[in-house]
Design an enzyme around this catalytic site. Sequence first.
Site, short mmCIF file in Angstrom:
data_model
loop_
_atom_site.label_atom_id
_atom_site.label_comp_id
_atom_site.label_asym_id
_atom_site.label_seq_id
_atom_site.Cartn_x
_atom_site.Cartn_y
_atom_site.Cartn_z
N LYS A 197 0.59 -1.48 0.13
CA LYS A 197 0.03 0.27 -0.29
C LYS A 197 0.90 1.59 0.15
O LYS A 197 2.25 1.54 0.68
CB LYS A 197 -0.64 -0.01 1.32
CG LYS A 197 -1.64 1.33 1.15
CD LYS A 197 -2.45 1.22 3.37
CE LYS A 197 -2.84 2.45 2.90
NZ LYS A 197 -3.89 2.87 4.50
N ASP A 202 -2.88 10.82 3.32
CA ASP A 202 -3.96 10.75 3.75
C ASP A 202 -5.19 11.17 4.25
O ASP A 202 -4.51 10.98 5.68
CB ASP A 202 -4.41 8.73 4.20
CG ASP A 202 -6.20 8.26 4.46
OD1 ASP A 202 -6.65 8.79 3.60
OD2 ASP A 202 -6.28 7.56 4.77
N LYS A 209 -10.68 13.11 7.94
CA LYS A 209 -9.57 12.65 9.08
C LYS A 209 -10.22 14.20 10.32
O LYS A 209 -9.48 15.05 9.25
CB LYS A 209 -8.63 12.12 9.30
CG LYS A 209 -8.04 11.15 8.02
CD LYS A 209 -6.41 10.56 8.11
CE LYS A 209 -6.55 8.83 7.13
NZ LYS A 209 -6.58 7.66 8.65
N ASP A 220 1.47 6.46 5.22
CA ASP A 220 0.29 5.94 5.51
C ASP A 220 0.91 5.13 3.71
O ASP A 220 0.01 4.33 2.81
CB ASP A 220 -0.56 6.43 4.39
CG ASP A 220 -2.25 5.21 5.57
OD1 ASP A 220 -2.14 3.92 5.50
OD2 ASP A 220 -3.59 6.01 4.56
N ASP A 279 -12.02 6.70 3.23
CA ASP A 279 -10.69 6.47 3.56
C ASP A 279 -10.61 5.47 4.66
O ASP A 279 -9.79 4.75 5.26
CB ASP A 279 -11.24 7.52 5.50
CG ASP A 279 -10.09 7.35 5.95
OD1 ASP A 279 -8.60 7.53 5.59
OD2 ASP A 279 -10.14 7.21 7.69
N GLU A 281 -9.15 3.61 2.03
CA GLU A 281 -9.17 3.17 0.38
C GLU A 281 -8.32 2.68 0.34
O GLU A 281 -7.48 1.98 -0.42
CB GLU A 281 -8.38 4.72 0.32
CG GLU A 281 -7.19 5.48 1.07
CD GLU A 281 -6.64 5.10 2.37
OE1 GLU A 281 -5.52 4.58 2.37
OE2 GLU A 281 -7.87 5.24 2.96
N ARG A 283 -7.39 -0.59 0.96
CA ARG A 283 -7.80 -1.97 0.54
C ARG A 283 -8.17 -1.79 -1.07
O ARG A 283 -8.37 -2.67 -1.80
CB ARG A 283 -9.06 -2.54 1.57
CG ARG A 283 -10.58 -1.66 1.98
CD ARG A 283 -11.33 -2.03 3.08
NE ARG A 283 -10.41 -1.59 3.48
CZ ARG A 283 -11.78 -1.64 5.11
NH1 ARG A 283 -12.78 -1.99 5.12
NH2 ARG A 283 -10.61 -0.78 5.74
#
Length: 431
Positions: A197, A202, A209, A220, A279, A281, A283
């Site tokens: 990933k 993010d 967030k 991230d 959020d 995202e 996956r």
Amino acid sequence: MKGNPMSELFKVVLSHDAPAAYWGKADVSFEQQTATIHLKSAMPLRQIQMAARKLRNQGLSAVVLAGNGWDVDRQWSFYQGFVTAKGGFQVEWSGDAAQINELKQRAISASFVRQLTNDTPENLYPVKLASDTAAWLGSLAPEKVSYRIISGDELLQQQWIGIHAVGRGSTRSPALLELDYNPFDTDAPVSVALVGKGITFDSGGYSIKSSEGMLGMKADMGGAATVAGALGLAIQRGLKQRVKLYLCCAENLVSGNAYKLGDILTYKNGTTVEVVNTDAEGRLVLADGLQAASESGARFIIDAATLTGAAVMAVSSQYNAIFSPQPAVLALTQQKAAEVAENVWPLPLDPWHQDACPSAYADTANSRAVKGGGPGGASNAAGFLWRFVTPQADWLHIDLAAAFEDNASAMWAAGATTHGMLTIAQLLDSE
């Protein structure tokens, strides 16, 4: 690490003796240019790492690990406690040539992982994450590494729907790095496919967030850095297996072009996904990487991601959570993690977890429309990913709960930890 002559470095030695009475219960004592770590714990590696943090916090920046007792695990634990994001440190290793070489190779790979993970999101955008990784791995084995970077609207042409959707809200293009390490002269079968990933920042998208929760989101992309660092370490060790690497890189931002709650994504394998949380995202981009890995024909697929807060709640930031439908894969991962003194813990993954995020409009949703994804969030995320993995391959999903520290602790300086890199490298070496 090269530097000053050892005589100019502060010595650190290990002892099983108690300190002199005037040191009280201290586990570190000093005499002239020597610090002694007094081992009195059933967990010596943890004690050594905490002692290294104390020494660094007291202003020491250049040390030599001297005397007896410094095996590879103990030296690495000291190094992990001594290192800081700002750099400016020096550690001289001890031991035979093989031990020193192993530690130097670990440090090279860990430095790369930290450099990427601690970088600012302004400097490290998706295409740069992909290109910097390819350049570094290529420098380790120029004749054995090839790659391509698919970015922007080309992702749609190749049907990499998730990466494009998550990254389209940014003016800086999302990208998929496909890298091939092949040490053979022939088109050999792929032994392992690594998927990381690579969300370089993010914001949470429209499921935005809080400021506090967003501050550390430059990290991230820790999964991408971790799998790349592991491959780099295995290459330095002389990896004799063909490995493919897929980094799913995007910025998850808010804009007039960003993906929205209620959108439905149709993936390359035909699976439809309703977006109920922008959020969740990670996956969505990993789904593309796992499909690409499945297409490679690899017999073992490993993905790593800073995926869920639920994993941190379950295992803390001292462990990485692991998932697999195959019990033998979990057992092997636990064995390999123990060999390099890293911590992993298996969490549940059953077939019904694939249906744990239902949708009235699509085959599945990407989460549940409740805070944190609801109970069992880490397992539900793993169940979502399972939909995109070929049943012909063994599969390991690592939720990197221990990859980053927002604040300094007794064990770690603030920033990337690299925890998980050694485990994945061991798995590559075992193939």
